[in-house]
Design an enzyme around this catalytic site. Structure first.
Site, PDB file in Angstrom:
ATOM      1  N   ARG A 193      95.156  60.271 -26.725  1.00  0.00           N
ATOM      2  CA  ARG A 193      95.235  61.553 -26.002  1.00  0.00           C
ATOM      3  C   ARG A 193      93.920  62.328 -26.137  1.00  0.00           C
ATOM      4  O   ARG A 193      93.129  62.390 -25.210  1.00  0.00           O
ATOM      5  CB  ARG A 193      96.432  62.381 -26.532  1.00  0.00           C
ATOM      6  CG  ARG A 193      96.770  63.601 -25.689  1.00  0.00           C
ATOM      7  CD  ARG A 193      95.896  64.804 -25.912  1.00  0.00           C
ATOM      8  NE  ARG A 193      95.867  65.294 -27.278  1.00  0.00           N
ATOM      9  CZ  ARG A 193      95.026  66.237 -27.701  1.00  0.00           C
ATOM     10  NH1 ARG A 193      94.160  66.789 -26.871  1.00  0.00           N
ATOM     11  NH2 ARG A 193      95.013  66.617 -28.959  1.00  0.00           N
ATOM     12  N   ASP A 194      93.657  62.866 -27.309  1.00  0.00           N
ATOM     13  CA  ASP A 194      92.442  63.662 -27.503  1.00  0.00           C
ATOM     14  C   ASP A 194      91.221  62.797 -27.218  1.00  0.00           C
ATOM     15  O   ASP A 194      90.226  63.249 -26.643  1.00  0.00           O
ATOM     16  CB  ASP A 194      92.399  64.178 -28.950  1.00  0.00           C
ATOM     17  CG  ASP A 194      91.571  65.442 -29.103  1.00  0.00           C
ATOM     18  OD1 ASP A 194      90.785  65.735 -28.208  1.00  0.00           O
ATOM     19  OD2 ASP A 194      91.714  66.123 -30.134  1.00  0.00           O
ATOM     20  N   HIS A 208      87.337  67.939 -35.589  1.00  0.00           N
ATOM     21  CA  HIS A 208      86.345  67.230 -34.769  1.00  0.00           C
ATOM     22  C   HIS A 208      85.064  67.109 -35.592  1.00  0.00           C
ATOM     23  O   HIS A 208      84.824  67.884 -36.507  1.00  0.00           O
ATOM     24  CB  HIS A 208      86.128  67.966 -33.448  1.00  0.00           C
ATOM     25  CG  HIS A 208      87.282  67.777 -32.496  1.00  0.00           C
ATOM     26  ND1 HIS A 208      87.223  66.922 -31.431  1.00  0.00           N
ATOM     27  CD2 HIS A 208      88.535  68.295 -32.483  1.00  0.00           C
ATOM     28  CE1 HIS A 208      88.394  66.936 -30.777  1.00  0.00           C
ATOM     29  NE2 HIS A 208      89.214  67.768 -31.409  1.00  0.00           N
ATOM     30  N   CYS A 222      87.194  67.988 -26.212  1.00  0.00           N
ATOM     31  CA  CYS A 222      88.092  68.800 -25.387  1.00  0.00           C
ATOM     32  C   CYS A 222      87.333  69.199 -24.135  1.00  0.00           C
ATOM     33  O   CYS A 222      86.233  69.738 -24.230  1.00  0.00           O
ATOM     34  CB  CYS A 222      88.558  70.035 -26.153  1.00  0.00           C
ATOM     35  SG  CYS A 222      89.521  71.145 -25.106  1.00  0.00           S
ATOM     36  N   ASN A 274      86.991  63.416 -32.346  1.00  0.00           N
ATOM     37  CA  ASN A 274      87.673  63.661 -33.610  1.00  0.00           C
ATOM     38  C   ASN A 274      87.020  62.791 -34.670  1.00  0.00           C
ATOM     39  O   ASN A 274      86.369  61.797 -34.365  1.00  0.00           O
ATOM     40  CB  ASN A 274      89.145  63.229 -33.524  1.00  0.00           C
ATOM     41  CG  ASN A 274      89.924  64.093 -32.575  1.00  0.00           C
ATOM     42  OD1 ASN A 274      89.949  63.837 -31.389  1.00  0.00           O
ATOM     43  ND2 ASN A 274      90.547  65.120 -33.098  1.00  0.00           N
TER      44      ASN A 274
HETATM   45  P1  HMG Z   1      97.859  76.953 -14.196  1.00  0.00           P
HETATM   46  O1  HMG Z   1      96.970  76.631 -13.030  1.00  0.00           O
HETATM   47  O2  HMG Z   1      97.789  78.335 -14.749  1.00  0.00           O
HETATM   48  O3  HMG Z   1      99.388  76.586 -13.907  1.00  0.00           O
HETATM   49  O4  HMG Z   1      97.555  75.905 -15.323  1.00  0.00           O
HETATM   50  P2  HMG Z   1     100.393  77.027 -12.798  1.00  0.00           P
HETATM   51  O5  HMG Z   1     101.701  77.162 -13.465  1.00  0.00           O
HETATM   52  O6  HMG Z   1      99.857  78.186 -12.006  1.00  0.00           O
HETATM   53  O7  HMG Z   1     100.439  75.729 -11.842  1.00  0.00           O
HETATM   54  C1  HMG Z   1      99.305  75.322 -11.088  1.00  0.00           C
HETATM   55  C2  HMG Z   1      99.518  73.891 -10.629  1.00  0.00           C
HETATM   56  O8  HMG Z   1      99.598  73.016 -11.756  1.00  0.00           O
HETATM   57  C3  HMG Z   1     100.846  73.686  -9.878  1.00  0.00           C
HETATM   58  O9  HMG Z   1     100.619  72.623  -8.944  1.00  0.00           O
HETATM   59  C4  HMG Z   1     101.766  73.190 -10.948  1.00  0.00           C
HETATM   60  O10 HMG Z   1     102.835  72.418 -10.445  1.00  0.00           O
HETATM   61  C5  HMG Z   1     100.848  72.336 -11.762  1.00  0.00           C
HETATM   62  P3  HMG Z   1     100.303  72.919  -7.402  1.00  0.00           P
HETATM   63  O11 HMG Z   1     101.447  73.753  -6.930  1.00  0.00           O
HETATM   64  O12 HMG Z   1      98.974  73.681  -7.379  1.00  0.00           O
HETATM   65  O13 HMG Z   1     100.202  71.544  -6.808  1.00  0.00           O
HETATM   66  N1  HMG Z   1     101.288  72.205 -13.158  1.00  0.00           N
HETATM   67  C6  HMG Z   1     101.469  71.036 -13.784  1.00  0.00           C
HETATM   68  N2  HMG Z   1     101.308  69.761 -13.389  1.00  0.00           N
HETATM   69  C7  HMG Z   1     101.597  68.811 -14.283  1.00  0.00           C
HETATM   70  N3  HMG Z   1     102.013  69.046 -15.539  1.00  0.00           N
HETATM   71  C8  HMG Z   1     102.167  70.302 -15.974  1.00  0.00           C
HETATM   72  C9  HMG Z   1     101.896  71.354 -15.068  1.00  0.00           C
HETATM   73  N4  HMG Z   1     101.960  72.702 -15.184  1.00  0.00           N
HETATM   74  C10 HMG Z   1     101.589  73.208 -14.002  1.00  0.00           C
HETATM   75  N5  HMG Z   1     102.591  70.527 -17.222  1.00  0.00           N
HETATM   76  C11 HMG Z   1      98.210  74.632 -17.277  1.00  0.00           C
HETATM   77  C12 HMG Z   1      98.224  75.979 -16.584  1.00  0.00           C
HETATM   78  C13 HMG Z   1      98.646  74.809 -18.697  1.00  0.00           C
HETATM   79  C14 HMG Z   1      99.121  73.683 -16.547  1.00  0.00           C
HETATM   80  C15 HMG Z   1      96.766  74.083 -17.184  1.00  0.00           C
HETATM   81  O14 HMG Z   1      95.901  75.059 -17.686  1.00  0.00           O
HETATM   82  C16 HMG Z   1      96.576  72.810 -17.969  1.00  0.00           C
HETATM   83  O15 HMG Z   1      97.112  71.769 -17.613  1.00  0.00           O
HETATM   84  N6  HMG Z   1      95.794  72.882 -19.071  1.00  0.00           N
HETATM   85  C17 HMG Z   1      95.640  71.735 -19.951  1.00  0.00           C
HETATM   86  C18 HMG Z   1      94.357  71.831 -20.674  1.00  0.00           C
HETATM   87  C19 HMG Z   1      94.270  70.675 -21.633  1.00  0.00           C
HETATM   88  O16 HMG Z   1      94.986  69.700 -21.545  1.00  0.00           O
HETATM   89  N7  HMG Z   1      93.307  70.766 -22.569  1.00  0.00           N
HETATM   90  C20 HMG Z   1      93.095  69.735 -23.539  1.00  0.00           C
HETATM   91  C21 HMG Z   1      94.194  69.657 -24.552  1.00  0.00           C
HETATM   92  S1  HMG Z   1      94.053  70.868 -25.816  1.00  0.00           S
HETATM   93  C22 HMG Z   1      92.955  70.177 -26.951  1.00  0.00           C
HETATM   94  O17 HMG Z   1      92.363  69.176 -26.694  1.00  0.00           O
HETATM   95  C23 HMG Z   1      92.828  70.818 -28.306  1.00  0.00           C
HETATM   96  C24 HMG Z   1      93.566  70.037 -29.399  1.00  0.00           C
HETATM   97  O18 HMG Z   1      93.072  68.718 -29.485  1.00  0.00           O
HETATM   98  C25 HMG Z   1      93.375  70.744 -30.755  1.00  0.00           C
HETATM   99  C26 HMG Z   1      91.917  71.043 -31.060  1.00  0.00           C
HETATM  100  O19 HMG Z   1      91.077  70.126 -31.074  1.00  0.00           O
HETATM  101  O20 HMG Z   1      91.647  72.218 -31.282  1.00  0.00           O
HETATM  102  C27 HMG Z   1      95.054  69.978 -29.112  1.00  0.00           C
HETATM  103 MG    MG Z   2      91.288  68.107 -30.552  1.00  0.00          MG
END
Ligand code: HMG
Ligand code: MG
Length: 388
Positions: free
Chosen positions: A13-14, A207, A238, A247
């Site tokens: 995933r990450d 990381h 990320c 990581n």
């Molecule tokens: P948004 O644009 O505010 O969401 O995104 P929305 O509710 O307004 O929906 C917009 C569109 O997204 C819609 O589709 C929804 O259906 C769709 P449209 O009508 O435009 O065709 N949608 C989705 N589709 C699939 N799955 C979903 C989903 N939700 C809405 N779950 C949202 C908000 C949270 C969805 C967006 O910002 C997002 O997906 N962000 C993910 C970011 C991400 O994955 N970042 C990396 C992971 S975090 C990380 O790596 C850190 C970590 O490792 C820890 C660390 O290292 O610190 C965990």
């Molecule tokens: Mg991470």
């Protein structure tokens, strides 16, 4: 018996979410299969986020359906909202993770809402997940620094962590998203969190951007943390934290823990093999240092005719399949009268010819050069040489 450590492998995933090139489901499943074969039992294999935001995590449902379901092997997936949770439930996930941040700007950039809004969202995700008997993990990002805001107060990290814990997360993973932490700041951050959450419910997710992750893990071990997230081969980053590198490599964490007498249940050579598989698939170099353990090499000739030599590289502790995956053995060197020459390494067949100069690992290249020189000195043509 040695004390056990839980390693959460987040490479699928990450690790993969930040790759520029497309990665097919086959490769993702192949990575998970190899991790399981190495004895990894906790794997974050998918992410049910918007594929507009993170295209690499498309196909997560299929990945979850195809990963080997074995007793004692647990998979988890990221779910930022109820839509993600529904997808995770449909794909048969048994554990999901919500991901918040201790930095307001990062929260906005990463999940398009404030910390407060995200926690409200997570409340319903956690409730529904638990009604469906799923375990929920909570992440806090930017615990040791934010790409937009700089230093983050340990008390802010503890506050968000506690809220996630109170909502029902069984474990809080503390993310040094941009690898800014040092043992000193890691201790300060953990100290604040441990005042409000038992250390057994905390995990370190570091990381390795500045090469500090192993030191931070060692400091966390001293503080009593027993769960760590890592990515095989040091994959990762990320997409919403520019410059964040991978990581900490799982290979290095396992090496550290084994050396310190902790039990991980992970077979290091097989883990190295999993790392070689994904590195070869992505065409990247591993960042795991422990891989060098398996590359103290020698090379020898095992067959010969007037025009062709076959070299066998002996790699102690490394299964042949790993060496094959890395394109190391066996190697065919074509001889012309008076000259041994090596050519392009771009052919990937195990019988391909290669250029010693192109062998990535300098120790391996040295071992091969030595063998070729010995060979040249035994050759009837005294002016033989090779391109290396
Ligand atoms: P948004 O644009 O505010 O969401 O995104 P929305 O509710 O307004 O929906 C917009 C569109 O997204 C819609 O589709 C929804 O259906 C769709 P449209 O009508 O435009 O065709 N949608 C989705 N589709 C699939 N799955 C979903 C989903 N939700 C809405 N779950 C949202 C908000 C949270 C969805 C967006 O910002 C997002 O997906 N962000 C993910 C970011 C991400 O994955 N970042 C990396 C992971 S975090 C990380 O790596 C850190 C970590 O490792 C820890 C660390 O290292 O610190 C965990
Ligand atoms: Mg991470």
């Amino acid at each position: 018996m040695n004390e056990g450590i839980k390693i959460v492998e987040v490479g699928p995933r990450d690790g993969l979410q930040n790759e520029k090139q497309p990665i097919d489901v086959e490769t993702k499943v192949g990575l998970v299969e190899r991790l399981v074969a190495a004895g990894v039992t906790n794997i974050e294999a998918a992410s049910f986020v918007s594929s507009k935001w993170v295209p690499q995590m498309a196909g997560s449902a299929e990945v979850m359906q195809r990963v080997p379901r074995l007793p004692g092997v647990h998979y988890s997936a990221l779910t930022p909202n109820l839509k993600g949770l529904e997808a995770a439930l449909a794909a048969g996930c048994e554990e999901v993770a919500v991901f918040g941040a201790a930095s307001e700007s990062f929260s906005q950039r990463n999940i398009n809402c404030s910390i407060r809004e995200s926690l409200e969202r997570f409340r319903s995700v956690i409730e529904v997940a638990r009604e469906n008997k799923l375990l929920v993990r909570g992440y806090v990002s930017c615990v040791l620094g934010c790409p937009y805001e700089g230093p983050i107060a340990p008390e802010k990290v503890a506050e968000v962590a506690l809220l996630l814990r109170e909502m029902g997360c069984y474990e809080i993973s503390l993310g040094d998203t941009i690898g800014r932490g040092t043992p000193k700041t890691t201790r300060q951050m953990l100290d604040a969190c441990m005042k409000v959450i038992p250390v057994a419910q905390l995990a370190g997710h570091y990381h390795d951007t500045f090469g500090m992750a192993i030191a931070n893990i060692a400091a966390s071990l001293d503080m009593g943390v027993r769960t760590f997230d890592s990515s095989v081969s040091g994959l990762g980053g990320c997409p919403y934290a520019a410059g964040a590198s991978g990581n900490v490599a799982t290979e290095d964490v396992v090496y550290l823990l084994q050396g310190m007498g902790y039990e991980t249940g992970i077979d290091l050579p097989k883990l190295v093999e999993a790392g070689a598989f994904i590195s070869a698939a992505l065409g990247r170099q591993t960042t795991a240092n422990a891989v060098a353990l398996f590359e103290s090499v020698g090379a020898e000739i095992f067959a010969k005719n007037p025009h062709t030599l076959y070299l066998w590289a002996s790699l102690p502790g490394v299964p042949d399949s790993l060496a094959l995956a890395q394109g190391l053995l066996p190697q065919k060197i074509v001889m012309a009268p008076g000259r041994i020459f090596s050519v392009d390494s771009s052919e990937v067949s195990p019988w391909s010819r290669f250029n010693v100069g192109a062998v990535a690992d300098p120790r391996f290249a040295k071992a091969l050069r030595g063998t070729l020189k010995r060979l040249a000195s035994r050759c009837p043509h005294s002016d033989d040489h090779f391109d290396g």
